[in-house]
Design a protein around this motif. Structure first.
Motif, PDB file in Angstrom:
ATOM      1  N   GLU A 200       0.846  -1.192   0.000  1.00 60.25           N
ATOM      2  CA  GLU A 200       0.000   0.000   0.000  1.00 60.25           C
ATOM      3  C   GLU A 200       0.877   1.236   0.000  1.00 60.25           C
ATOM      4  O   GLU A 200       2.027   1.194   0.423  1.00 60.25           O
ATOM      5  CB  GLU A 200      -0.955   0.011   1.185  1.00 60.25           C
ATOM      6  CG  GLU A 200      -0.269   0.034   2.535  1.00 60.25           C
ATOM      7  CD  GLU A 200      -1.264  -0.040   3.680  1.00 60.25           C
ATOM      8  OE1 GLU A 200      -1.505   0.996   4.309  1.00 60.25           O
ATOM      9  OE2 GLU A 200      -1.777  -1.142   3.930  1.00 60.25           O
TER      10      GLU A 200
ATOM     11  N   LYS B 235       1.188   4.643   1.585  1.00 61.98           N
ATOM     12  CA  LYS B 235       0.690   5.473   2.684  1.00 61.98           C
ATOM     13  C   LYS B 235       0.822   6.943   2.306  1.00 61.98           C
ATOM     14  O   LYS B 235       1.726   7.329   1.588  1.00 61.98           O
ATOM     15  CB  LYS B 235       1.479   5.178   3.947  1.00 61.98           C
ATOM     16  CG  LYS B 235       1.351   3.733   4.411  1.00 61.98           C
ATOM     17  CD  LYS B 235       2.047   3.550   5.741  1.00 61.98           C
ATOM     18  CE  LYS B 235       2.051   2.184   6.305  1.00 61.98           C
ATOM     19  NZ  LYS B 235       1.254   1.156   5.892  1.00 61.98           N
ATOM     20  N   ASP B 236      -0.097   7.768   2.806  1.00 61.35           N
ATOM     21  CA  ASP B 236      -0.096   9.194   2.473  1.00 61.35           C
ATOM     22  C   ASP B 236       1.257   9.850   2.732  1.00 61.35           C
ATOM     23  O   ASP B 236       1.713  10.653   1.951  1.00 61.35           O
ATOM     24  CB  ASP B 236      -1.170   9.934   3.277  1.00 61.35           C
ATOM     25  CG  ASP B 236      -2.568   9.554   2.808  1.00 61.35           C
ATOM     26  OD1 ASP B 236      -2.689   9.050   1.684  1.00 61.35           O
ATOM     27  OD2 ASP B 236      -3.513   9.764   3.567  1.00 61.35           O
ATOM     28  N   LYS B 237       1.918   9.489   3.822  1.00 64.98           N
ATOM     29  CA  LYS B 237       3.187  10.119   4.184  1.00 64.98           C
ATOM     30  C   LYS B 237       4.308   9.739   3.219  1.00 64.98           C
ATOM     31  O   LYS B 237       5.300  10.441   3.125  1.00 64.98           O
ATOM     32  CB  LYS B 237       3.584   9.727   5.605  1.00 64.98           C
ATOM     33  CG  LYS B 237       2.644  10.293   6.650  1.00 64.98           C
ATOM     34  CD  LYS B 237       3.049   9.854   8.042  1.00 64.98           C
ATOM     35  CE  LYS B 237       2.043  10.356   9.051  1.00 64.98           C
ATOM     36  NZ  LYS B 237       2.314   9.868  10.388  1.00 64.98           N
ATOM     37  N   SER B 238       4.163   8.634   2.521  1.00 66.88           N
ATOM     38  CA  SER B 238       5.252   8.177   1.639  1.00 66.88           C
ATOM     39  C   SER B 238       5.110   8.700   0.212  1.00 66.88           C
ATOM     40  O   SER B 238       5.943   8.412  -0.626  1.00 66.88           O
ATOM     41  CB  SER B 238       5.304   6.647   1.624  1.00 66.88           C
ATOM     42  OG  SER B 238       4.146   6.127   1.009  1.00 66.88           O
TER      43      SER B 238
END
Length: 127
Positions: free
Chosen positions: A58, A60-63
């Motif tokens: 997945e 992630k928003d932070k990545s």
């Protein structure tokens, strides 16, 4: 020497079509960096062995990073949701056909509004 250009590519969907897109990108830009989001636990050995392809379950928003190319090759029912998630981090987006929309008028309009400043195309890899 366009073949040696380093391009950052995000591919959502690690099935056979997503893998074909990754392989095509590697042929065009051998040094390209490909991040592939796939729910499959074991992808084809050809991609797993490639040091320039990173496969994750997945994103992630932070990545999120910035990508020159985003390719949406997940199930068609997820295309619009996926597009809306990645359009802000991709210079251009290819949506693998078919484009699915439960409410065609609303969803298609959303893509047109969001893509005004982006290069967005709907197409398919030649098989």
């Amino acid at each position: 020497m366009a073949g040696h250009r380093i391009v950052k590519i995000l591919i959502i969907g690690g099935g056979s079509i997503g893998q074909k897109h990754a392989l095509c990108a590697q042929k065009i830009w051998p040094e390209s960096k490909v991040d592939m989001v796939s729910s499959y636990s074991e992808q084809g050995n050809e991609l797993k062995e490639n040091k320039n392809v990173k496969i994750v379950k997945e994103l992630k928003d932070k990545s999120y990073e910035y990508y020159e190319i985003g390719i949406i090759a997940n199930p068609a029912s997820l295309h619009i949701e996926t597009y809306n998630k990645i359009v802000s981090v991709c210079e251009g987006v290819l949506i693998e056909k078919p484009l699915y929309a439960a409410d065609k008028n609303t969803e298609i309009r959303t893509i047109c509004i969001n893509s005004k400043s982006k290069n967005t195309i709907i197409g398919y890899i030649l098989r």
